[in-house]
Motif scaffolding. Sequence first.
Motif, mmCIF file in Angstrom:
data_model
loop_
_atom_site.group_PDB
_atom_site.id
_atom_site.type_symbol
_atom_site.label_atom_id
_atom_site.label_comp_id
_atom_site.label_asym_id
_atom_site.label_seq_id
_atom_site.Cartn_x
_atom_site.Cartn_y
_atom_site.Cartn_z
ATOM 1 N N GLU B 27 20.333 -15.637 -7.835
ATOM 2 C CA GLU B 27 19.754 -14.690 -8.801
ATOM 3 C C GLU B 27 19.035 -13.562 -8.070
ATOM 4 N N MET B 28 19.332 -12.341 -8.482
ATOM 5 C CA MET B 28 18.638 -11.184 -7.893
ATOM 6 C C MET B 28 17.340 -10.956 -8.695
ATOM 7 N N THR B 29 16.360 -11.747 -8.423
ATOM 8 C CA THR B 29 15.100 -11.645 -9.165
ATOM 9 C C THR B 29 14.289 -10.454 -8.664
ATOM 10 N N ASP B 30 13.256 -10.106 -9.420
ATOM 11 C CA ASP B 30 12.371 -9.016 -8.985
ATOM 12 C C ASP B 30 11.718 -9.347 -7.639
ATOM 13 N N ASP B 31 11.359 -10.609 -7.470
ATOM 14 C CA ASP B 31 10.736 -11.028 -6.202
ATOM 15 C C ASP B 31 11.703 -10.827 -5.038
ATOM 16 N N TYR B 32 12.944 -11.169 -5.296
ATOM 17 C CA TYR B 32 13.948 -11.014 -4.236
ATOM 18 C C TYR B 32 14.153 -9.536 -3.902
ATOM 19 N N LEU B 33 14.233 -8.711 -4.936
ATOM 20 C CA LEU B 33 14.426 -7.270 -4.702
ATOM 21 C C LEU B 33 13.224 -6.677 -3.954
ATOM 22 N N ALA B 34 12.035 -7.195 -4.258
ATOM 23 C CA ALA B 34 10.837 -6.733 -3.545
ATOM 24 C C ALA B 34 10.905 -7.152 -2.079
ATOM 25 N N LEU B 35 11.433 -8.339 -1.854
ATOM 26 C CA LEU B 35 11.599 -8.838 -0.477
ATOM 27 C C LEU B 35 12.551 -7.932 0.306
ATOM 28 N N ILE B 36 13.659 -7.592 -0.315
ATOM 29 C CA ILE B 36 14.634 -6.707 0.331
ATOM 30 C C ILE B 36 13.981 -5.348 0.627
ATOM 31 N N ALA B 37 13.233 -4.837 -0.331
ATOM 32 C CA ALA B 37 12.576 -3.536 -0.145
ATOM 33 C C ALA B 37 11.604 -3.580 1.026
ATOM 34 N N ARG B 38 10.878 -4.686 1.151
ATOM 35 C CA ARG B 38 9.928 -4.813 2.275
ATOM 36 C C ARG B 38 10.656 -4.836 3.610
ATOM 37 N N VAL B 39 11.769 -5.559 3.665
ATOM 38 C CA VAL B 39 12.538 -5.630 4.922
ATOM 39 C C VAL B 39 13.114 -4.256 5.263
ATOM 40 N N GLU B 40 13.633 -3.576 4.258
ATOM 41 C CA GLU B 40 14.204 -2.239 4.511
ATOM 42 C C GLU B 40 13.138 -1.246 4.971
ATOM 43 N N ALA B 41 11.903 -1.461 4.517
ATOM 44 C CA ALA B 41 10.830 -0.515 4.849
ATOM 45 C C ALA B 41 10.231 -0.752 6.233
ATOM 46 N N MET B 42 10.612 -1.847 6.873
ATOM 47 C CA MET B 42 10.032 -2.147 8.194
ATOM 48 C C MET B 42 10.389 -1.045 9.192
ATOM 49 N N PRO B 43 9.448 -0.740 10.092
ATOM 50 C CA PRO B 43 9.711 0.339 11.056
ATOM 51 C C PRO B 43 10.993 0.119 11.860
ATOM 52 N N GLN B 44 11.289 -1.152 12.169
ATOM 53 C CA GLN B 44 12.475 -1.423 12.991
ATOM 54 C C GLN B 44 13.772 -1.344 12.191
ATOM 55 N N ASN B 45 13.657 -1.050 10.899
ATOM 56 C CA ASN B 45 14.865 -0.928 10.086
ATOM 57 C C ASN B 45 15.097 0.495 9.586
ATOM 58 N N GLN B 46 14.565 1.447 10.347
ATOM 59 C CA GLN B 46 14.791 2.846 9.989
ATOM 60 C C GLN B 46 15.899 3.425 10.884
ATOM 61 N N SER B 47 16.521 4.479 10.388
ATOM 62 C CA SER B 47 17.571 5.130 11.176
ATOM 63 C C SER B 47 17.061 5.479 12.568
ATOM 64 N N GLY B 48 17.932 5.330 13.526
ATOM 65 C CA GLY B 48 17.590 5.662 14.903
ATOM 66 C C GLY B 48 17.136 4.471 15.724
ATOM 67 N N THR B 49 16.853 3.353 15.044
ATOM 68 C CA THR B 49 16.393 2.165 15.771
ATOM 69 C C THR B 49 17.521 1.576 16.617
ATOM 70 N N ASP B 50 17.144 1.154 17.820
ATOM 71 C CA ASP B 50 18.111 0.515 18.704
ATOM 72 C C ASP B 50 18.296 -0.943 18.294
#
Lengths: 173, 76
Positions: B27-50
């Motif tokens: 299930e794609m719950t709100d909690d899960y979507l928030a988890l994904i958003a947090r991971v995507e927002a991590m500094p090491q997950n931005q464009s240009g990261t090695d």
Amino acid sequence: MTHPLVPLAGALAQRSVRYVLIGVSGANLYGPSGQAVFTTDDLDLFVPPDPTNLERAWAACDDVQLELWLTEEPLERPRDRWLAERIVERCALTRATGPDDLLVDFTLVMKGFEFETVWKERRTFTIEGVPVPTARLLHIVTSKQAAGRPKDQYFLATHKDALEQLLKKPDVD
Amino acid sequence: MDSGPELERVLRSLEEAAEFAKTYRFEMTDDYLALIARVEAMPQNQSGTDKSGRWRGSRAHAAFLAARATLLPRRT
């Protein structure tokens, strides 16, 4: 030690091929280097329904001596626009294989998404200095959910646990 | 050494995992979507990261190592 995708990614960049890394390989890039990597047999590259782009992708494979396959047969030659148009019409998958069991799928389909949406919001990571356009993690997991295959469901469940562990770590990467 | 029970255990757990995957619906719950958003927002997950280190441990990496491994006789 070179990442298996690096030579091809370099050739794709050289030929200005538009693609995004999707699937488990794409999701793996969102974890820190110390975290377990989810195993997968292949690398999935999502390409737009653009015959010219597909032709360039095939040429990039030739540049780095990868073999190209259509289903179980070698992709016929000439690998020209006519052939690329037929492949795009049928949304068929072409597969590149190479050393060390390298297996790369050029797919025209990502369940639930149009290419342009994924492309617009991509992240471009680098691997050994080579740019690797990668789909957003949200797009990857949403597509897996939409595909609904048992292996995708299992991946999503275990991947969620891994992400929770990742966020618990005080010092990631 | 009898590896039978261990093999049996591994096979059983694989079967259980396969059964689980057949019936489970993620299930794609709100909690899960928030988890994904947090991971995507991590500094090491931005464009240009090695991300050069991210394939170690993968099947492709294992194949890479296996192709280059040299088996040596065991020292007794």
